[in-house]
Design a protein around this motif. Structure first.
Motif, PDB file in Angstrom:
ATOM      1  N   PRO A   1       0.888  -1.037  -0.077  1.00 11.06           N
ATOM      2  CA  PRO A   1      -0.062   0.050   0.205  1.00 11.06           C
ATOM      3  C   PRO A   1       0.844   1.202   0.027  1.00 11.06           C
ATOM      4  O   PRO A   1       1.734   1.398   0.678  1.00 11.06           O
ATOM      5  CB  PRO A   1      -0.530  -0.161   1.266  1.00 11.06           C
ATOM      6  N   GLY A   2       0.393   2.244  -0.660  1.00  9.53           N
ATOM      7  CA  GLY A   2       1.193   3.632  -0.609  1.00  9.53           C
ATOM      8  C   GLY A   2       2.196   3.749  -1.574  1.00  9.53           C
ATOM      9  O   GLY A   2       3.015   4.740  -1.368  1.00  9.53           O
ATOM     10  N   ARG A   3       2.455   2.782  -2.244  1.00  9.44           N
ATOM     11  CA  ARG A   3       3.466   2.685  -3.214  1.00  9.44           C
ATOM     12  C   ARG A   3       3.143   2.824  -4.543  1.00  9.44           C
ATOM     13  O   ARG A   3       2.958   1.886  -5.274  1.00  9.44           O
ATOM     14  CB  ARG A   3       4.620   1.603  -2.972  1.00  9.44           C
ATOM     15  N   MET A   4       3.021   4.068  -5.012  1.00  8.98           N
ATOM     16  CA  MET A   4       2.540   4.400  -6.492  1.00  8.98           C
ATOM     17  C   MET A   4       1.266   3.496  -6.782  1.00  8.98           C
ATOM     18  O   MET A   4       1.073   2.619  -7.787  1.00  8.98           O
ATOM     19  CB  MET A   4       3.543   3.901  -7.474  1.00  8.98           C
TER      20      MET A   4
ATOM     21  N   LEU B   1      -1.712   7.487  -5.226  1.00 12.95           N
ATOM     22  CA  LEU B   1      -1.168   7.569  -4.104  1.00 12.95           C
ATOM     23  C   LEU B   1       0.143   7.110  -3.826  1.00 12.95           C
ATOM     24  O   LEU B   1       0.570   5.919  -4.344  1.00 12.95           O
ATOM     25  CB  LEU B   1      -2.033   6.891  -3.225  1.00 12.95           C
ATOM     26  N   ASP B   2       1.186   7.880  -3.394  1.00 12.59           N
ATOM     27  CA  ASP B   2       2.617   7.387  -3.290  1.00 12.59           C
ATOM     28  C   ASP B   2       3.192   8.170  -1.916  1.00 12.59           C
ATOM     29  O   ASP B   2       2.991   9.320  -1.709  1.00 12.59           O
ATOM     30  CB  ASP B   2       3.467   7.834  -4.428  1.00 12.59           C
TER      31      ASP B   2
ATOM     32  N   THR C   1       3.862   8.846   5.718  1.00 18.41           N
ATOM     33  CA  THR C   1       3.057   7.475   5.825  1.00 18.41           C
ATOM     34  C   THR C   1       1.735   7.837   6.550  1.00 18.41           C
ATOM     35  O   THR C   1       0.610   7.202   6.510  1.00 18.41           O
ATOM     36  CB  THR C   1       3.774   6.254   6.697  1.00 18.41           C
ATOM     37  N   SER C   2       1.738   8.863   7.900  1.00 17.88           N
ATOM     38  CA  SER C   2       0.440   8.932   8.536  1.00 17.88           C
ATOM     39  C   SER C   2      -0.597   9.645   7.513  1.00 17.88           C
ATOM     40  O   SER C   2      -1.705   9.250   7.770  1.00 17.88           O
ATOM     41  CB  SER C   2       0.637   9.883   9.722  1.00 17.88           C
ATOM     42  N   VAL C   3      -0.290  10.374   6.670  1.00 17.25           N
ATOM     43  CA  VAL C   3      -1.247  10.997   5.688  1.00 17.25           C
ATOM     44  C   VAL C   3      -1.705   9.828   4.738  1.00 17.25           C
ATOM     45  O   VAL C   3      -3.034   9.740   4.502  1.00 17.25           O
ATOM     46  CB  VAL C   3      -0.687  12.026   4.841  1.00 17.25           C
ATOM     47  N   ILE C   4      -0.707   9.007   4.194  1.00 18.17           N
ATOM     48  CA  ILE C   4      -1.307   7.910   3.473  1.00 18.17           C
ATOM     49  C   ILE C   4      -2.198   6.810   4.317  1.00 18.17           C
ATOM     50  O   ILE C   4      -3.195   6.437   3.734  1.00 18.17           O
ATOM     51  CB  ILE C   4       0.051   6.853   2.971  1.00 18.17           C
TER      52      ILE C   4
END
Length: 465
Positions: A338-341, A352-353, A455-458
């Motif tokens: 999750p959260g990686r492109m 999302l990245d 990461t907290s935003v993600i």
């Protein structure tokens, strides 16, 4: 100790000392990885790889885990997490349970407290050291065959580097964390190159600037550790964007592995995968030696594992290799990072990245180009002490609007000063106090949305999608 108490314990020593430390101090002045050295060394012994670099550490560590678990039981520790702290500790892709996390943290509490109680007020036991010690205890109890640990920002003063490791990976290094690691590319490379200490069979190096590669090779030569380098010993080629992700071939030495598909976007992910596969090929090639380390296990366990080797020897070598490659491809196709492109929505389109510096924006812009996204509403959620300026500068040409936002995590500082600072640089932006408010502005643009942040935003965005 319950789940929350266990998580709080990770940071207890750090939070106690933090208010007495100088924010501007470098790692060499405030980090004490010697405090956990004996603890981590005594729990080491299972074959292990440690991963460092400036970007893509977690992706590569996850890929190594996915590949090796086609044949072994694999422990994986990464950080930070996206949604749940327990994501940091996994065995064969399954995160540690709340109950196990609390239990194994409680088993190390007394030893950690005994050390912490002897320290001056400005000195702490690193949260990374506490997590790594707990992870080793957990992995050992579950009898993992191979462990993978991701370093934090550096390696020289990172407790994780105390773990005995047979292999090391150094992914691409660029200027980042200059306050803690050093002001030049070479200084940062020197810090991360400390993942090489002479115990390794080999170190695998991602695509690097020539000056960085020189630093790494010099240290490897000093400790007589073999080096395999992206572009020289292994590489990805025929890289294509598809609706399912990246499709490419991997070349390792004289061998070529065709049609590798991963559900992640960006050419850098193909390079990450080649890096992971290069390591795993050597682990698999040393399979017989690998299983010798398990003779200390209960006899029935070893007999069962010996059967697995015998089964492999009953088929032709080509069939055995092809069967394992098929399993590897299937595992790589099922990677969830999750959260990686990550594309989290098609209508509206949202990319999302976890990008927090200007250098990483190159990958974001490359993905946008291949997806034929010329303009987008760009949401940026990066704390004041990180490179929000570099990210905004890199993205301003493709942004219909730059929307600054923040997470509600009290450990991170986001202030409206970001908007004023960007304005002084000639970059217009909108400040918002929450993810929800930022989405209101972004959706009004009626364009694709690109979200870049810590990461907290993600994590808060993932809660909504």
């Amino acid at each position: 100790m319950n789940r929350k108490e266990a998580e709080d314990f990770v940071y207890k020593s750090y939070l106690k000392a933090q208010k007495f430390q100088t924010y501007e101090a470098k790692d060499c002045e405030k980090r004490r990885n010697d405090l956990t050295y004996d603890l981590l060394r005594k729990e080491s012994g299972t074959p292990c790889c440690i991963v460092t670099g400036s970007k893509g550490k977690g992706s590569v560590a996850n890929m190594v885990s996915q590949i090796l678990q086609t044949k072994y039981t694999v422990g994986l520790m990464t950080s930070p997490h996206i949604v749940d702290f327990c994501e940091r500790f996994q065995i064969n892709g399954g995160k540690i349970s709340d109950e196990d996390f609390a239990y194994y943290m409680s088993t190390i509490e007394e030893e950690i407290e005994a050390i912490d109680n002897t320290l001056p007020k400005e000195v702490c036991i690193s949260p990374m050291g506490i997590q790594a010690y707990m992870a080793l205890k957990y992995f050992q109890s579950k009898k993992t065959d191979f462990n993978i640990f991701e370093c934090g920002k550096g390696a020289k003063y990172d407790d994780v580097n105390n773990i005995k490791h047979d292999y090391a990976i150094i992914n691409t290094i660029f200027l980042e964390h200059t306050r803690e690691l050093g002001e030049t590319l070479e200084e940062i490379a020197e810090d991360k190159a400390h993942v090489i200490n002479g115990e390794q069979k080999c170190v695998y190096v991602g695509q690097q600037e020539e000056s960085v590669l020189k630093v790494i090779k010099k240290r490897a030569a000093r400790y007589e550790v073999a080096v395999k380098v992206y572009g020289e010993d292994f590489w990805a080629e025929n890289i294509c964007y598809t609706k399912e992700g990246m499709l490419f071939d991997v070349v390792i030495g004289k061998e070529k592995y065709e049609n590798i598909l991963i559900p992640l976007l960006g050419e850098h992910q193909a390079r990450n995968c080649a890096l992971a596969m290069a390591l795993c090929k050597d682990v698999f090639d040393n399979e017989v030696k690998f299983f010798e380390v398990k003779r200390d296990r209960e006899e029935e366990d070893f007999i069962e594992e010996k059967k697995l080797i015998d089964i492999g020897n009953c088929v032709s070598e080509d069939e055995y290799v092809n069967r394992n490659l098929k399993n590897i491809k299937e595992n790589l196709q099922n990677i969830n990072w999750p959260g990686r492109m990550e594309v989290i929505s098609q209508n509206p389109f949202i990319l999302l990245d976890a990008c927090i510096n200007e250098a990483s924006c190159k990958n974001v812009l490359q993905v946008m180009k291949h997806l034929e996204i010329e303009k987008a509403a760009v949401m940026i959620g990066i704390p004041d002490d990180k490179d929000y300026v570099g990210v905004a500068s890199a993205m301003k040409e493709v942004a219909t609007k730059i929307i600054l936002t923040k997470s509600q995590n009290p450990h991170y500082i986001f202030t409206k000063r970001q908007q004023a600072y960007l304005k002084d640089m000639g970059i217009d932006s909108v400040w918002t106090e929450s993810i929800e408010e930022a989405f209101v502005y972004a959706k009004k643009e009626e364009k694709p949305i690109v979200i870049l942040g810590t990461t907290s935003v993600i994590a808060e965005i993932k809660d909504q999608y």
